[in-house]
Design an enzyme around this catalytic site. Structure first.
Site, PDB file in Angstrom:
ATOM      1  CG  HIS A  94      47.690  40.133  32.050  1.00 23.96           C
ATOM      2  ND1 HIS A  94      46.588  39.436  32.484  1.00 23.96           N
ATOM      3  CD2 HIS A  94      47.222  41.312  31.558  1.00 23.96           C
ATOM      4  CE1 HIS A  94      45.501  40.152  32.247  1.00 23.96           C
ATOM      5  NE2 HIS A  94      45.849  41.307  31.697  1.00 23.96           N
TER       6      HIS A  94
ATOM      7  CG  HIS B 262      46.942  44.370  30.158  1.00 25.44           C
ATOM      8  ND1 HIS B 262      46.267  43.445  29.397  1.00 25.44           N
ATOM      9  CD2 HIS B 262      47.900  44.903  29.346  1.00 25.44           C
ATOM     10  CE1 HIS B 262      46.786  43.406  28.176  1.00 25.44           C
ATOM     11  NE2 HIS B 262      47.780  44.277  28.118  1.00 25.44           N
TER      12      HIS B 262
ATOM     13  CG  ASP C  68      42.514  44.942  33.830  1.00 26.81           C
ATOM     14  OD1 ASP C  68      43.682  44.935  33.404  1.00 26.81           O
ATOM     15  OD2 ASP C  68      41.595  44.298  33.280  1.00 26.81           O
ATOM     16  CG  HIS C  69      44.777  41.962  35.963  1.00 30.98           C
ATOM     17  ND1 HIS C  69      43.658  41.438  36.572  1.00 30.98           N
ATOM     18  CD2 HIS C  69      44.479  42.062  34.646  1.00 30.98           C
ATOM     19  CE1 HIS C  69      42.732  41.215  35.655  1.00 30.98           C
ATOM     20  NE2 HIS C  69      43.204  41.580  34.477  1.00 30.98           N
TER      21      HIS C  69
ATOM     22  CG  HIS D 152      45.312  38.754  28.018  1.00 28.70           C
ATOM     23  ND1 HIS D 152      44.127  39.119  27.431  1.00 28.70           N
ATOM     24  CD2 HIS D 152      45.600  39.727  28.912  1.00 28.70           C
ATOM     25  CE1 HIS D 152      43.709  40.261  27.966  1.00 28.70           C
ATOM     26  NE2 HIS D 152      44.597  40.658  28.862  1.00 28.70           N
TER      27      HIS D 152
ATOM     28  CE1 TYR E 299      44.398  42.397  23.451  1.00 31.51           C
ATOM     29  CE2 TYR E 299      45.626  40.339  23.471  1.00 31.51           C
ATOM     30  CZ  TYR E 299      45.162  41.457  24.127  1.00 31.51           C
ATOM     31  OH  TYR E 299      45.452  41.631  25.448  1.00 31.51           O
TER      32      TYR E 299
ATOM     33  CG  HIS F  66      38.994  39.806  34.167  1.00 31.67           C
ATOM     34  ND1 HIS F  66      38.526  41.075  34.425  1.00 31.67           N
ATOM     35  CD2 HIS F  66      40.141  39.952  33.464  1.00 31.67           C
ATOM     36  CE1 HIS F  66      39.345  41.957  33.883  1.00 31.67           C
ATOM     37  NE2 HIS F  66      40.345  41.304  33.289  1.00 31.67           N
TER      38      HIS F  66
HETATM   39 ZN   LIG Z   1      44.569  42.272  30.303  1.00 34.20          ZN
END
Ligand SMILES: [Zn+2]
Length: 284
Positions: free
Chosen positions: A106, A108, A110-111, A182, A213, A247
């Protein structure tokens, strides 16, 4: 002498099924994104299956699939990970131009934070879906839940996928499964490979969490709960002998100097835990 030591390490690795990691210095912290230490702790390439390597950090997965016509990267981690990924690609004997495709879970930071830099260095094509392409193009800005808090260098999609489509590069065949929740563009990837000689169906499944969320009456994502419901059903039925998640600890992997996967979850358990945490049963 050094060559002999390296040869020794390589032979050890071949017998034990993984490459022994060396000590790495921590990656630098980002000013606007206080990521946990494990997300910034690089690992040496760790072999998961015959064609699949974890080349990211202890806490964030970046998978490199190496096939007959080049390599595919799935997820790049945070922006400061780019140089580390490129060096791990080199350690596996590949040139930057051998990386042909970049996929992700996805959009975001951190990815996918490093994808712009990795693409620039390699010329690889970005393959994603329509929902994620929009967020990738804005570099994470105007996020449904995080607004402009977590930004990254934007990337432009080269190919847009539909749910269930296949991505093929030489002998690498991956299928995409949309698992919105997510993020609206969240994706899972499945492929088949061998682990210690055994045919293994591998599933790389996106986060199924909703950190902070607004799940009810969210004007930016009114269908978020229905989407999570659909995705949980989908995840439970994926071909899934071996589950890996963006993660690493969400599915029980420990990537350090070696791989520990004593208590890795399967797709059904992963969906069950997500459902419990989301409180979907209570909301029905
Ligand atoms: Zn995320």
């Amino acid at each position: 002498m050094a060559l002999r030591a390296e040869l020794g390490a390589l032979i050890m690795a071949m017998f034990s099924g993984f490459v022994v990691a060396e000590d790495f210095a921590l990656l630098p912290q980002l000013e606007n994104y206080k990521a946990p230490k494990s997300w910034r702790q690089p690992v040496a390439p760790l072999k998961i299956s015959d064609h699949t390597w974890q080349i990211g950090t202890q806490g964030i997965t970046s998978l490199l699939l190496i096939g007959s016509e080049g390599a595919i990267l799935i997820d790049g981690g945070m922006a400061q990970t780019a140089d580390h990924l490129l060096s791990n690609i080199g350690r596996l004997g590949l040139k930057p131009s051998d990386l042909k495709l970049i996929l992700h879970s996805h959009a975001h930071a951190d990815h996918v934070g490093s994808l712009a830099a990795v693409q620039r260095a390699t010329g690889a094509k970005i393959v994603t879906n329509a929902e994620s392409a929009v967020l990738l193009a804005r570099g994470g800005a105007n996020d449904i839940h995080f607004a402009d808090k977590i930004l990254y260098p934007p990337v432009k999609a080269d190919r847009i996928l539909h749910h269930g489509e296949e991505v093929i590069l030489g002998n690498l065949h991956l299928r995409v499964h949309f698992v919105p929740g997510h993020t609206p563009g969240s994706m899972a990837w499945t492929w088949q490979d061998k682990v210690e000689g055994e045919d293994t169906k591998i599933a790389y499944v996106d986060s199924l969490t909703a950190p902070g969320y607004q799940l009810i009456d969210n004007p930016r994502y009114p269908d978020i709960l229905q989407d999570f419901g659909t995705s949980l059903k989908r995840v439970r039925t994926l071909p899934c002998d071996l589950l890996i998640t963006p993660h690493t600890d969400a599915s029980g992997w420990v990537f350090q100097e070696s791989i520990e996967r004593g208590s890795v979850l399967d797709c059904k358990e992963y969906a069950d835990i997500a459902e419990q945490k989301l409180g979907l049963k209570r909301l029905e």
